[in-house]
Design a protein around this motif. Sequence first.
Motif, PDB file in Angstrom:
ATOM      1  N   GLY A  72      67.350  24.843  20.392  1.00 30.02           N
ATOM      2  CA  GLY A  72      67.712  26.316  20.617  1.00 30.02           C
ATOM      3  C   GLY A  72      67.917  26.284  19.176  1.00 30.02           C
ATOM      4  O   GLY A  72      68.749  27.591  18.897  1.00 30.02           O
ATOM      5  N   ASP A  73      67.818  25.727  18.030  1.00 24.84           N
ATOM      6  CA  ASP A  73      67.468  26.735  17.053  1.00 24.84           C
ATOM      7  C   ASP A  73      66.747  27.439  16.660  1.00 24.84           C
ATOM      8  O   ASP A  73      65.362  27.129  15.536  1.00 24.84           O
ATOM      9  CB  ASP A  73      67.633  25.316  15.657  1.00 24.84           C
ATOM     10  CG  ASP A  73      67.967  25.955  13.885  1.00 24.84           C
ATOM     11  OD1 ASP A  73      68.412  26.639  14.525  1.00 24.84           O
ATOM     12  OD2 ASP A  73      67.219  25.182  13.338  1.00 24.84           O
ATOM     13  N   TYR A  88      52.986  39.820  20.402  1.00 24.88           N
ATOM     14  CA  TYR A  88      54.079  40.410  20.826  1.00 24.88           C
ATOM     15  C   TYR A  88      55.069  39.016  19.905  1.00 24.88           C
ATOM     16  O   TYR A  88      55.056  38.518  18.940  1.00 24.88           O
ATOM     17  CB  TYR A  88      54.603  40.424  21.711  1.00 24.88           C
ATOM     18  CG  TYR A  88      53.521  39.194  22.323  1.00 24.88           C
ATOM     19  CD1 TYR A  88      55.113  38.405  22.919  1.00 24.88           C
ATOM     20  CD2 TYR A  88      52.642  39.331  23.499  1.00 24.88           C
ATOM     21  CE1 TYR A  88      54.331  37.106  23.500  1.00 24.88           C
ATOM     22  CE2 TYR A  88      52.060  39.035  23.535  1.00 24.88           C
ATOM     23  CZ  TYR A  88      52.848  37.546  24.388  1.00 24.88           C
ATOM     24  OH  TYR A  88      52.462  36.014  25.220  1.00 24.88           O
ATOM     25  N   THR A  89      56.516  40.178  19.926  1.00 20.12           N
ATOM     26  CA  THR A  89      58.105  38.965  19.133  1.00 20.12           C
ATOM     27  C   THR A  89      58.081  37.888  19.899  1.00 20.12           C
ATOM     28  O   THR A  89      58.143  38.474  21.490  1.00 20.12           O
ATOM     29  CB  THR A  89      58.828  40.165  19.099  1.00 20.12           C
ATOM     30  OG1 THR A  89      59.035  41.390  18.379  1.00 20.12           O
ATOM     31  CG2 THR A  89      59.831  40.089  18.323  1.00 20.12           C
ATOM     32  N   ALA A  90      57.988  36.872  19.671  1.00 22.51           N
ATOM     33  CA  ALA A  90      58.626  35.293  19.926  1.00 22.51           C
ATOM     34  C   ALA A  90      59.189  35.184  19.437  1.00 22.51           C
ATOM     35  O   ALA A  90      59.220  35.458  17.593  1.00 22.51           O
ATOM     36  CB  ALA A  90      57.430  34.937  20.853  1.00 22.51           C
ATOM     37  N   ASP A  91      60.233  33.742  19.498  1.00 19.06           N
ATOM     38  CA  ASP A  91      61.034  32.537  18.528  1.00 19.06           C
ATOM     39  C   ASP A  91      60.606  31.596  18.438  1.00 19.06           C
ATOM     40  O   ASP A  91      59.521  31.241  20.266  1.00 19.06           O
ATOM     41  CB  ASP A  91      61.893  33.179  18.682  1.00 19.06           C
ATOM     42  CG  ASP A  91      63.177  34.154  19.591  1.00 19.06           C
ATOM     43  OD1 ASP A  91      62.430  34.640  17.999  1.00 19.06           O
ATOM     44  OD2 ASP A  91      63.781  34.610  19.565  1.00 19.06           O
ATOM     45  N   GLN A  92      60.924  30.733  17.768  1.00 17.57           N
ATOM     46  CA  GLN A  92      60.169  29.075  17.998  1.00 17.57           C
ATOM     47  C   GLN A  92      61.717  27.878  17.902  1.00 17.57           C
ATOM     48  O   GLN A  92      62.434  28.486  16.777  1.00 17.57           O
ATOM     49  CB  GLN A  92      59.555  28.978  17.225  1.00 17.57           C
ATOM     50  CG  GLN A  92      58.925  27.537  16.358  1.00 17.57           C
ATOM     51  CD  GLN A  92      56.963  27.131  15.915  1.00 17.57           C
ATOM     52  OE1 GLN A  92      56.266  27.573  16.346  1.00 17.57           O
ATOM     53  NE2 GLN A  92      57.532  27.059  14.620  1.00 17.57           N
ATOM     54  N   SER A  93      61.788  27.250  18.216  1.00 18.22           N
ATOM     55  CA  SER A  93      62.528  26.259  18.159  1.00 18.22           C
ATOM     56  C   SER A  93      61.895  25.099  18.013  1.00 18.22           C
ATOM     57  O   SER A  93      61.564  24.217  18.847  1.00 18.22           O
ATOM     58  CB  SER A  93      63.588  25.868  19.726  1.00 18.22           C
ATOM     59  OG  SER A  93      64.650  25.357  19.402  1.00 18.22           O
ATOM     60  N   PRO A  94      62.425  23.915  17.654  1.00 16.60           N
ATOM     61  CA  PRO A  94      62.179  22.276  17.957  1.00 16.60           C
ATOM     62  C   PRO A  94      62.035  22.057  19.316  1.00 16.60           C
ATOM     63  O   PRO A  94      62.927  22.555  19.755  1.00 16.60           O
ATOM     64  CB  PRO A  94      62.880  22.227  16.692  1.00 16.60           C
ATOM     65  CG  PRO A  94      63.345  22.562  16.025  1.00 16.60           C
ATOM     66  CD  PRO A  94      63.467  24.220  16.803  1.00 16.60           C
ATOM     67  N   ILE A  95      61.981  20.294  19.991  1.00 18.49           N
ATOM     68  CA  ILE A  95      62.568  20.271  21.467  1.00 18.49           C
ATOM     69  C   ILE A  95      63.183  19.238  20.890  1.00 18.49           C
ATOM     70  O   ILE A  95      62.992  18.403  19.466  1.00 18.49           O
ATOM     71  CB  ILE A  95      61.370  20.352  22.581  1.00 18.49           C
ATOM     72  CG1 ILE A  95      60.115  19.488  21.612  1.00 18.49           C
ATOM     73  CG2 ILE A  95      60.453  21.680  22.948  1.00 18.49           C
ATOM     74  CD1 ILE A  95      60.045  18.003  21.820  1.00 18.49           C
ATOM     75  N   SER A 116      64.831  30.717  31.069  1.00 19.20           N
ATOM     76  CA  SER A 116      65.048  30.424  30.896  1.00 19.20           C
ATOM     77  C   SER A 116      66.551  31.541  30.625  1.00 19.20           C
ATOM     78  O   SER A 116      66.140  32.759  30.587  1.00 19.20           O
ATOM     79  CB  SER A 116      64.894  29.883  28.686  1.00 19.20           C
ATOM     80  OG  SER A 116      66.636  29.794  28.304  1.00 19.20           O
ATOM     81  N   THR A 117      68.053  31.121  30.929  1.00 18.58           N
ATOM     82  CA  THR A 117      68.656  32.597  30.644  1.00 18.58           C
ATOM     83  C   THR A 117      69.549  32.187  29.380  1.00 18.58           C
ATOM     84  O   THR A 117      70.395  32.355  29.614  1.00 18.58           O
ATOM     85  CB  THR A 117      69.338  32.467  31.754  1.00 18.58           C
ATOM     86  OG1 THR A 117      69.766  31.406  32.494  1.00 18.58           O
ATOM     87  CG2 THR A 117      68.614  33.234  33.179  1.00 18.58           C
ATOM     88  N   SER A 118      69.626  31.339  28.404  1.00 18.49           N
ATOM     89  CA  SER A 118      70.396  31.001  27.274  1.00 18.49           C
ATOM     90  C   SER A 118      71.090  32.099  27.119  1.00 18.49           C
ATOM     91  O   SER A 118      69.885  33.035  26.294  1.00 18.49           O
ATOM     92  CB  SER A 118      69.417  30.103  26.842  1.00 18.49           C
ATOM     93  OG  SER A 118      70.537  29.582  25.748  1.00 18.49           O
TER      94      SER A 118
END
Length: 236
Positions: free
Chosen positions: A12-13, A226-233, A190-192
């Motif tokens: 979630g970071d 397109y715009t995207a985010d990245q997070s560790p798992i 996800s709906t986080s």
Amino acid sequence: MDYDEGAVVPVGDWRPLNARETQWLQAKPGIPESTQVELVHQTLPVTRAAGDLHAAAAGFYPFADRWPADFLGCATNPEDARTTTEDPATGRRLGLHVDNWDRLPYGARHEGRRRLCLNLGPGTRYLLLGDRDIEEIFRAVRPDPEQRYPHTDDVRQYVVRGRPLQCLRIRLEPGDGYIAPTELLPHDGSTSGVGWPSTAAFWLGRWANLAQGGSSAAPSRRLGPYTADQSPIRQE
């Protein structure tokens, strides 16, 4: 909501992709359409009740005049859910997983049908994608992958072994959707962080030349421009 033991979920970071990462994820010439992730949009009628959406969802298919597809049904997910997919047998959430509609072995996962998901609202939702495909993951955890069938458990074993895997997130407003090779790429919804539930409708099929028809972006097998985010798992 409980998770399967070992389920792989984003920490979630979230951070935006940098220019190098975005370029790496863009489509390259010659990439098969069956391995690409593409975005679509469909104008929705003003409908508020989830029951109404479920009853009308099949009629929202945006390509009825061009490509046949199998309607898989709908799912309504609560607000602020880190991931959305549940195992119907246990009621536990799966985390990042691969589908198995076409039951293809290692070496043929790229030949499977893609899945179309359309967000019917009212809330925003996200597509989560692992940045490694299941065939790469399978080779890393199976010494004899030939004629075997990749599974979600292989994604979990890959993470247990400390192999690199990042989670990518694409925002989908109501009316937005994606076409993705969900038998090839670890994924979930996800709906986080969203304060409204959302209903998603799903189809399975084969779609070609969407970008030429003006109905979609032209992304790569993992992500497009397109715009995207990245997070560790992490694992549950």
